[in-house]
Design a protein around this motif. Structure first.
Motif, mmCIF file in Angstrom:
data_model
loop_
_atom_site.group_PDB
_atom_site.id
_atom_site.type_symbol
_atom_site.label_atom_id
_atom_site.label_comp_id
_atom_site.label_asym_id
_atom_site.label_seq_id
_atom_site.Cartn_x
_atom_site.Cartn_y
_atom_site.Cartn_z
ATOM 1 N N MET A 162 0.825 -1.219 0.000
ATOM 2 C CA MET A 162 0.000 0.000 0.000
ATOM 3 C C MET A 162 0.853 1.259 0.000
ATOM 4 S SD MET A 162 -3.015 -0.881 2.728
ATOM 5 C CE MET A 162 -3.943 -2.422 2.586
ATOM 6 N N THR A 163 0.403 2.270 -0.762
ATOM 7 C CA THR A 163 1.081 3.567 -0.709
ATOM 8 C C THR A 163 0.527 4.386 0.458
ATOM 9 O OG1 THR A 163 -0.573 4.651 -2.097
ATOM 10 C CG2 THR A 163 1.295 3.618 -3.241
ATOM 11 N N VAL A 164 1.333 5.315 0.908
ATOM 12 C CA VAL A 164 0.880 6.210 1.976
ATOM 13 C C VAL A 164 -0.286 7.068 1.481
ATOM 14 C CG1 VAL A 164 1.541 8.245 3.327
ATOM 15 C CG2 VAL A 164 3.032 6.255 3.268
ATOM 16 N N GLU A 165 -0.240 7.460 0.188
ATOM 17 C CA GLU A 165 -1.307 8.303 -0.375
ATOM 18 C C GLU A 165 -2.664 7.584 -0.298
ATOM 19 O OE1 GLU A 165 1.674 7.791 -1.857
ATOM 20 O OE2 GLU A 165 2.456 9.801 -1.411
ATOM 21 N N ARG A 166 -2.664 6.302 -0.599
ATOM 22 C CA ARG A 166 -3.906 5.520 -0.525
ATOM 23 C C ARG A 166 -4.448 5.533 0.909
ATOM 24 N NH1 ARG A 166 -5.438 -0.562 -1.617
ATOM 25 N NH2 ARG A 166 -6.338 -1.113 0.373
ATOM 26 N N MET A 167 -3.529 5.275 1.861
ATOM 27 C CA MET A 167 -3.974 5.189 3.259
ATOM 28 C C MET A 167 -4.438 6.556 3.763
ATOM 29 S SD MET A 167 -1.418 2.425 5.037
ATOM 30 C CE MET A 167 0.168 2.856 4.335
ATOM 31 N N GLN A 168 -3.717 7.605 3.345
ATOM 32 C CA GLN A 168 -4.109 8.952 3.783
ATOM 33 C C GLN A 168 -5.503 9.302 3.301
ATOM 34 O OE1 GLN A 168 -0.664 11.125 2.383
ATOM 35 N NE2 GLN A 168 -0.028 11.607 4.465
ATOM 36 N N ARG A 169 -5.786 9.007 2.033
ATOM 37 C CA ARG A 169 -7.103 9.338 1.482
ATOM 38 C C ARG A 169 -8.192 8.505 2.174
ATOM 39 N NH1 ARG A 169 -10.582 13.012 -0.064
ATOM 40 N NH2 ARG A 169 -12.203 12.164 -1.403
ATOM 41 N N LEU A 170 -7.914 7.226 2.376
ATOM 42 C CA LEU A 170 -8.920 6.364 2.998
ATOM 43 C C LEU A 170 -9.228 6.826 4.433
ATOM 44 C CD1 LEU A 170 -9.438 2.685 2.407
ATOM 45 C CD2 LEU A 170 -9.429 3.461 4.774
ATOM 46 N N PHE A 171 -8.161 7.138 5.181
ATOM 47 C CA PHE A 171 -8.395 7.597 6.554
ATOM 48 C C PHE A 171 -9.053 8.986 6.554
ATOM 49 C CE2 PHE A 171 -4.499 4.856 7.822
ATOM 50 C CZ PHE A 171 -5.299 3.723 7.962
ATOM 51 N N ALA A 172 -8.719 9.804 5.572
ATOM 52 C CA ALA A 172 -9.314 11.154 5.515
ATOM 53 C C ALA A 172 -10.829 11.062 5.303
ATOM 54 C CB ALA A 172 -8.673 11.970 4.393
ATOM 55 N N VAL A 173 -11.251 10.172 4.420
ATOM 56 C CA VAL A 173 -12.695 10.054 4.149
ATOM 57 C C VAL A 173 -13.392 9.272 5.269
ATOM 58 C CG1 VAL A 173 -14.440 9.106 2.573
ATOM 59 C CG2 VAL A 173 -12.389 10.226 1.652
ATOM 60 N N ASN A 174 -12.866 8.076 5.566
ATOM 61 C CA ASN A 174 -13.594 7.185 6.484
ATOM 62 C C ASN A 174 -13.514 7.617 7.940
ATOM 63 O OD1 ASN A 174 -13.873 5.789 4.127
ATOM 64 N ND2 ASN A 174 -13.112 3.846 4.887
ATOM 65 N N ILE A 175 -12.377 8.179 8.335
ATOM 66 C CA ILE A 175 -12.238 8.568 9.752
ATOM 67 C C ILE A 175 -12.485 10.065 9.926
ATOM 68 C CG2 ILE A 175 -10.712 8.660 11.759
ATOM 69 C CD1 ILE A 175 -9.262 6.205 10.679
ATOM 70 N N LEU A 176 -11.595 10.887 9.334
ATOM 71 C CA LEU A 176 -11.719 12.334 9.547
ATOM 72 C C LEU A 176 -13.076 12.846 9.051
ATOM 73 C CD1 LEU A 176 -10.219 14.799 10.626
ATOM 74 C CD2 LEU A 176 -9.255 15.142 8.345
ATOM 75 N N GLY A 177 -13.531 12.335 7.907
ATOM 76 C CA GLY A 177 -14.831 12.761 7.375
ATOM 77 C C GLY A 177 -15.950 12.459 8.363
ATOM 78 N N SER A 178 -15.914 11.266 8.953
ATOM 79 C CA SER A 178 -16.953 10.897 9.925
ATOM 80 C C SER A 178 -16.865 11.761 11.179
ATOM 81 C CB SER A 178 -16.818 9.424 10.312
ATOM 82 O OG SER A 178 -17.056 8.605 9.191
ATOM 83 N N TYR A 179 -15.642 12.019 11.623
ATOM 84 C CA TYR A 179 -15.469 12.867 12.813
ATOM 85 C C TYR A 179 -15.968 14.289 12.543
ATOM 86 C CZ TYR A 179 -12.762 9.763 15.909
ATOM 87 O OH TYR A 179 -12.372 8.764 16.761
ATOM 88 N N MET A 180 -15.627 14.834 11.371
ATOM 89 C CA MET A 180 -16.026 16.228 11.098
ATOM 90 C C MET A 180 -17.538 16.346 10.965
ATOM 91 S SD MET A 180 -13.082 18.026 8.788
ATOM 92 C CE MET A 180 -13.181 16.955 7.368
ATOM 93 N N ALA A 181 -18.168 15.358 10.318
ATOM 94 C CA ALA A 181 -19.626 15.422 10.176
ATOM 95 C C ALA A 181 -20.297 15.276 11.539
ATOM 96 C CB ALA A 181 -20.109 14.338 9.211
ATOM 97 N N ALA A 182 -19.776 14.368 12.367
ATOM 98 C CA ALA A 182 -20.355 14.203 13.711
ATOM 99 C C ALA A 182 -20.128 15.464 14.547
ATOM 100 C CB ALA A 182 -19.755 12.985 14.396
ATOM 101 N N ARG A 183 -18.968 16.086 14.376
ATOM 102 C CA ARG A 183 -18.707 17.323 15.119
ATOM 103 C C ARG A 183 -19.723 18.395 14.751
ATOM 104 N NH1 ARG A 183 -13.728 21.279 13.782
ATOM 105 N NH2 ARG A 183 -15.117 21.574 12.003
ATOM 106 N N GLU A 184 -19.972 18.515 13.457
ATOM 107 C CA GLU A 184 -20.936 19.519 12.991
ATOM 108 C C GLU A 184 -22.339 19.208 13.535
ATOM 109 O OE1 GLU A 184 -19.440 21.954 11.692
ATOM 110 O OE2 GLU A 184 -21.295 23.093 11.474
ATOM 111 N N ALA A 185 -22.686 17.926 13.559
ATOM 112 C CA ALA A 185 -23.989 17.530 14.117
ATOM 113 C C ALA A 185 -24.048 17.875 15.602
ATOM 114 C CB ALA A 185 -24.209 16.026 13.907
ATOM 115 N N ALA A 186 -22.962 17.592 16.320
ATOM 116 C CA ALA A 186 -22.926 17.870 17.761
ATOM 117 C C ALA A 186 -23.080 19.364 18.024
ATOM 118 C CB ALA A 186 -21.615 17.360 18.362
ATOM 119 N N ARG A 187 -22.438 20.165 17.186
ATOM 120 C CA ARG A 187 -22.535 21.617 17.376
ATOM 121 C C ARG A 187 -23.974 22.108 17.194
ATOM 122 N NH1 ARG A 187 -17.032 23.709 14.245
ATOM 123 N NH2 ARG A 187 -15.636 23.339 16.013
#
Ligand code: NAP
Length: 248
Positions: free
Chosen positions: A100-125
């Motif tokens: 695996m390339t780092v770019e692949r992992m970065q994009r996957l974690f950005a969408v699946n993890i950070l994306g979920s955290y940011m959307a939940a944060r916005e909902a919490a606010r």
């Protein structure tokens, strides 16, 4: 009571089914999508046909301003958000970690993890009672991969979903006093287009027979669990991770 729901990744697959079933309850849905405007328009039409209201909202969950904008667009159209279906997620071609390339992992974690955290944060606010909100529900989309680990296929994806499970447990405790229920669903092998990205468009048909229920699941079967968790019928359910995995 009519509810306003934002479904991230609502244009296809599980998100589309969840959106349609929200429509069948007469709810209003912000249908977020990444790039497939045609699919998003089809989802909007399905929600409306089912009896609800919907708008399509283009945006990448991995981009903070897009996440804020999708909440704004939903609230401008329909009023205060009651529910977030934190569904957008990606997979990548099957391979071992060593390849695996780092770019692949970065994009996957950005969408699946950070994306979920940011959307939940916005909902919490927006939904927290201490911030002027009226409470609500967050449904996070995990995966049975969080339990299975997905060796030789996508340990990056599986790990991202393990993160969603832990996030769900912690956030449910943090937001319970704010009147917000937080749960996750762990779908098993579900027949959607996501498997084509992993390099195996017929994965659901091929592996379905190995499941205890001897078939893959449908997006609709996961969508039913989503709307139950959004609905008042599950009013005492929080911090739960519901397997919709055919016994796998
Ligand atoms: P899918 O059919 O591939 O649909 C993915 C959806 O997410 C599409 O609406 C897509 O939008 C959207 N999306 C992708 N990247 C995005 C981004 N960066 N920002 C916003 N939206 C984005 O996937 P699915 O099978 O329904 O999966 C939905 C969720 O269930 C995912 O979190 C997945 O990990 C999880 N899951 C699926 C399975 C399964 O077997 N299918 C099993 C366990 C868990 P466009 O249409 O614009 O591309």
């Amino acid at each position: 009571m009519s509810k306003v729901i934002l479904v991230t990744g609502g244009s296809r697959g599980i998100g589309r089914s969840a959106a349609r079933l929200c429509g069948a309850r007469g709810w209003s849905v912000g249908v977020n999508y990444a790039g497939n405007a045609k699919a998003a328009a089809e989802t909007v039409a399905e929600v409306e046909k089912a009896g609800g209201k919907a708008i399509a909202i283009k945006g990448d969950v991995a981009v903070e301003k897009d996440v804020i904008a999708m909440f704004d667009a939903t609230e401008n159209a329909f009023g205060p958000i009651y529910g977030l279906v934190n569904n957008a997620g990606i997979i990548a071609p099957s391979m071992q970690l060593a390849d695996m390339t780092v770019e692949r992992m970065q994009r996957l974690f950005a969408v699946n993890i950070l994306g979920s955290y940011m959307a939940a944060r916005e909902a919490a606010r927006r939904m927290s009672r201490s911030r002027g909100g009226k409470g609500g529900v967050i449904v996070n989309m995990s995966s049975a991969a969080a339990r299975l680990g997905s060796p030789n296929d996508f340990v990056d994806y599986a790990g991202s979903k393990g993160c969603i499970d832990t996030f769900t447990v912690g956030l449910s405790k943090e937001l319970g006093p704010e009147g917000i229920r937080v749960n996750a669903i762990r779908p098993g092998l579900i027949d959607t287009e996501i498997h084509a990205v992993a390099g195996s468009p017929d994965r659901a048909a091929k592996l379905g027979k190995q499941m205890p229920l001897q078939r893959a699941g449908t997006a609709n079967e996961v969508g039913e669990a989503v709307v139950w968790l959004l609905d008042d019928a599950s009013s005492y359910v929080s911090g739960s991770i519901l397997d919709v995995a055919g016994g796998r």
